[in-house]
Scaffold this motif. Structure first.
Motif, mmCIF file in Angstrom:
data_model
loop_
_atom_site.group_PDB
_atom_site.id
_atom_site.type_symbol
_atom_site.label_atom_id
_atom_site.label_comp_id
_atom_site.label_asym_id
_atom_site.label_seq_id
_atom_site.Cartn_x
_atom_site.Cartn_y
_atom_site.Cartn_z
ATOM 1 N N ARG A 285 76.679 22.557 -26.724
ATOM 2 C CA ARG A 285 76.984 23.338 -25.458
ATOM 3 C C ARG A 285 78.390 23.878 -25.334
ATOM 4 N N ASP A 286 78.694 24.526 -24.526
ATOM 5 C CA ASP A 286 80.214 24.870 -24.116
ATOM 6 C C ASP A 286 80.487 24.031 -23.035
ATOM 7 N N ALA A 291 82.614 22.582 -17.452
ATOM 8 C CA ALA A 291 83.801 22.025 -16.781
ATOM 9 C C ALA A 291 84.326 23.221 -15.747
ATOM 10 N N LEU A 292 84.711 24.414 -16.156
ATOM 11 C CA LEU A 292 85.092 25.282 -15.115
ATOM 12 C C LEU A 292 83.912 25.755 -14.235
ATOM 13 N N GLN A 293 82.683 25.417 -14.507
ATOM 14 C CA GLN A 293 81.636 25.778 -13.770
ATOM 15 C C GLN A 293 81.427 24.862 -12.788
ATOM 16 N N GLY A 294 82.066 23.707 -12.915
ATOM 17 C CA GLY A 294 81.828 22.371 -12.271
ATOM 18 C C GLY A 294 80.319 21.767 -12.536
ATOM 19 N N TYR A 301 85.803 15.557 -20.000
ATOM 20 C CA TYR A 301 86.044 16.780 -20.919
ATOM 21 C C TYR A 301 87.391 16.581 -21.727
ATOM 22 N N TYR A 302 88.385 16.335 -20.845
ATOM 23 C CA TYR A 302 89.736 16.135 -21.761
ATOM 24 C C TYR A 302 89.965 15.077 -22.267
ATOM 25 N N ARG A 303 89.229 13.631 -21.655
ATOM 26 C CA ARG A 303 89.407 12.625 -22.431
ATOM 27 C C ARG A 303 88.519 12.476 -23.667
ATOM 28 N N LEU A 304 87.335 13.330 -23.480
ATOM 29 C CA LEU A 304 86.860 13.364 -25.093
ATOM 30 C C LEU A 304 87.281 14.345 -25.968
ATOM 31 N N ASN A 305 87.938 15.375 -25.575
ATOM 32 C CA ASN A 305 88.228 16.482 -26.526
ATOM 33 C C ASN A 305 89.876 16.365 -26.848
ATOM 34 N N VAL A 306 90.234 15.502 -27.037
ATOM 35 C CA VAL A 306 91.367 15.285 -27.534
ATOM 36 C C VAL A 306 91.560 15.777 -28.969
ATOM 37 N N LEU A 307 90.834 15.330 -29.724
ATOM 38 C CA LEU A 307 90.701 15.921 -31.143
ATOM 39 C C LEU A 307 89.503 16.648 -31.319
ATOM 40 N N PRO A 308 89.412 18.144 -31.180
ATOM 41 C CA PRO A 308 88.154 18.701 -31.201
ATOM 42 C C PRO A 308 87.703 18.863 -32.761
ATOM 43 N N ILE A 309 86.503 19.018 -33.175
ATOM 44 C CA ILE A 309 86.028 19.342 -34.517
ATOM 45 C C ILE A 309 84.899 20.321 -34.174
#
Length: 458
Positions: A285-286, A291-294, A301-309
């Protein structure tokens, strides 16, 4: 206890046997009783049990002999010796032949509850180990990287494997997110510890907190024993939170706190426990849009997405298709006990297909083919029906087509069809799946017509 145990009870004393049977049943055990060791052996051979409770002195076959028989057999389940002869020598003899516990008569309910709780926990761990071994046997053969996209992913894994910051793996279903997470663990300094997976979408929301953090006995209806959560099981290792976008907002806050301070609290407990877990999340999912939609906590989201793959669909990385096919065929060859390969036309069909189910669909297709083929070389004829009847995307021919239709007047219908097939194949640059879609026929029908035409391979 966290599950219902099936208990075999052997005791020649009727009053003692009835008491033990009632006591065990009061803790939700399913009890089968008999009055000596020979009867117990017969029942054990015919039925499945989780544990055995046996008296020491019984006619025909005593408790030590029964323990020795069970422990030396193919299904050495836990055995508890219950005896009125409570000497040190008896206990030592029982443990020497394999008893898991010794209870002295008269036995009280607290002793029985304690033993059953230990047996239930052991049974759970045995089942979990069996599950993990089965999962290991079914796993894909590591990360297969031949395309530029996957070679870049492979390089990224090497660079970040030893980092403990959040990694978020994104991509459509079936693209190999679990394989990437497993590789991150395998190449890390945590590889000697557990790699635990949780599919957040497969667990009812009401049970997800217990699944993550565990629970204490009595913490909610049905919680008859302590349960260790996935965070504790993964302590020192890696925890994959698959389908992370499916967890409820209230649990997102608790997950964020665990990421920030490394402490979990079992449901029903008051004291937190420190855990050392590397968290990898995955989703199709996006999450940013959510996150932007609440719909998903922005801070989580930012804690999980430090290194995106990011993993691309298989159709966008055709360089991986042949390498994956070779690897999966090698795996299936070992499974079925004979060497398997693909005929060239079958490989061309795979290249032409769009793979909406991505790598998972390819693997499933080859597993099915390996089971059903009678030949060592898997044919295009076997594969083509499974690639689906594709609807035509072309509009029907209209009478106004004029000269193009009149050019075929006087020709045999078969010749007109053959010419149309070849012209469409050329127009689609030799892509047979696309050609079948345009013509409104199945890939198998197209394959058979081209075979009849002896058309040159394109």
């Amino acid at each position: 206890m966290t599950q219902r145990l099936r208990i075999l009870l052997a005791d020649d004393d009727a009053l003692s046997r009835e008491f033990l049977a009632e006591a065990l049943a009061s803790f939700d055990a399913d009890v089968r009783s008999c009055d000596d060791g020979v009867a117990a052996s017969k029942l054990f051979a015919k039925e499945s049990f989780d544990a055995v409770f046996t008296d020491l002195r019984m006619p025909r076959k005593d408790g030590l002999e029964l323990i020795r028989e069970i422990k030396s057999g193919p299904n050495p389940i836990p055995v508890v010796l219950v005896t009125a002869y409570g000497t040190v020598d008896v206990a030592v003899d029982a443990l020497r032949v394999g008893a898991d516990d010794v209870l002295m008569k008269p036995v009280d309910l607290e002793q029985i509850e304690l033993v059953l709780t230990r047996l239930a926990e052991r049974s759970r761990l045995v089942a979990e180990n069996r599950y993990l071994r089965e999962q290991e046997a079914q796993r894909s053969p590591g990360l297969i990287a031949a395309s530029p996209q996957m070679l870049a992913v492979d390089e990224m894994i090497d660079r970040v494997a030893d980092s403990d910051v959040g990694i978020l793996i994104t991509g459509p279903s079936g693209t190999g997110k679990e394989v990437v997470a497993s590789e991150l663990h395998r190449r890390s300094r945590r590889s000697g510890a557990a790699f635990i997976q949780v599919n957040c979408a497969a667990i009812p929301p009401a049970l997800l907190e217990s699944e993550f953090f565990g629970h204490e006995a009595g913490s909610f209806t049905g919680a008859t024993g302590r349960k260790i959560g996935k965070f504790e099981l993964a302590d020192g290792g890696t925890l994959l939170l698959d389908e992370i976008g499916e967890i409820a907002p209230e649990l997102q806050g608790k997950l964020l706190r665990v990421i920030e301070d490394g402490k979990i609290t079992r449901v029903g407990a008051t004291e937190p426990r420190q855990v050392d877990v590397r968290i990898v999340a995955a989703t199709n999912r996006d999450l940013r849009g959510m996150a932007l939609q609440g719909e998903f906590r922005e801070d989580l989201y930012y804690r999980l997405n430090v290194l995106p793959i990011e993993l691309k669909p298989l159709v966008e990385r055709p360089g991986d298709l042949e390498a994956l096919t070779v690897a999966f065929l090698a795996q299936e060859s070992r499974r079925v006990g004979r060497e398997l390969s693909l005929e060239p036309e079958a490989m061309r069909l795979l290249r032409a297909y769009s793979w909406p189910g991505n790598v998972r669909e390819l693997r499933n297709l080859l597993q099915r083919a390996a089971l059903l083929t009678r030949e060592a070389c898997i044919s295009a004829e076997l594969l083509s029906p499974w690639l689906g009847e594709l609807p035509s995307e072309s509009p029907p021919l209209e009478a106004e087509s004029g000269a193009s239709i009149e050019a075929f007047v006087g020709c045999k219908l078969r010749d007109v069809e053959d010419a149309l097939i070849l012209a469409t194949l050329a127009d689609q640059a030799g892509n047979r799946t696309a050609t079948a879609r345009v013509l409104g026929i199945s890939p198998r029908t197209l394959y058979n017509r081209l075979q009849a035409l002896e058309a040159p391979a394109l």
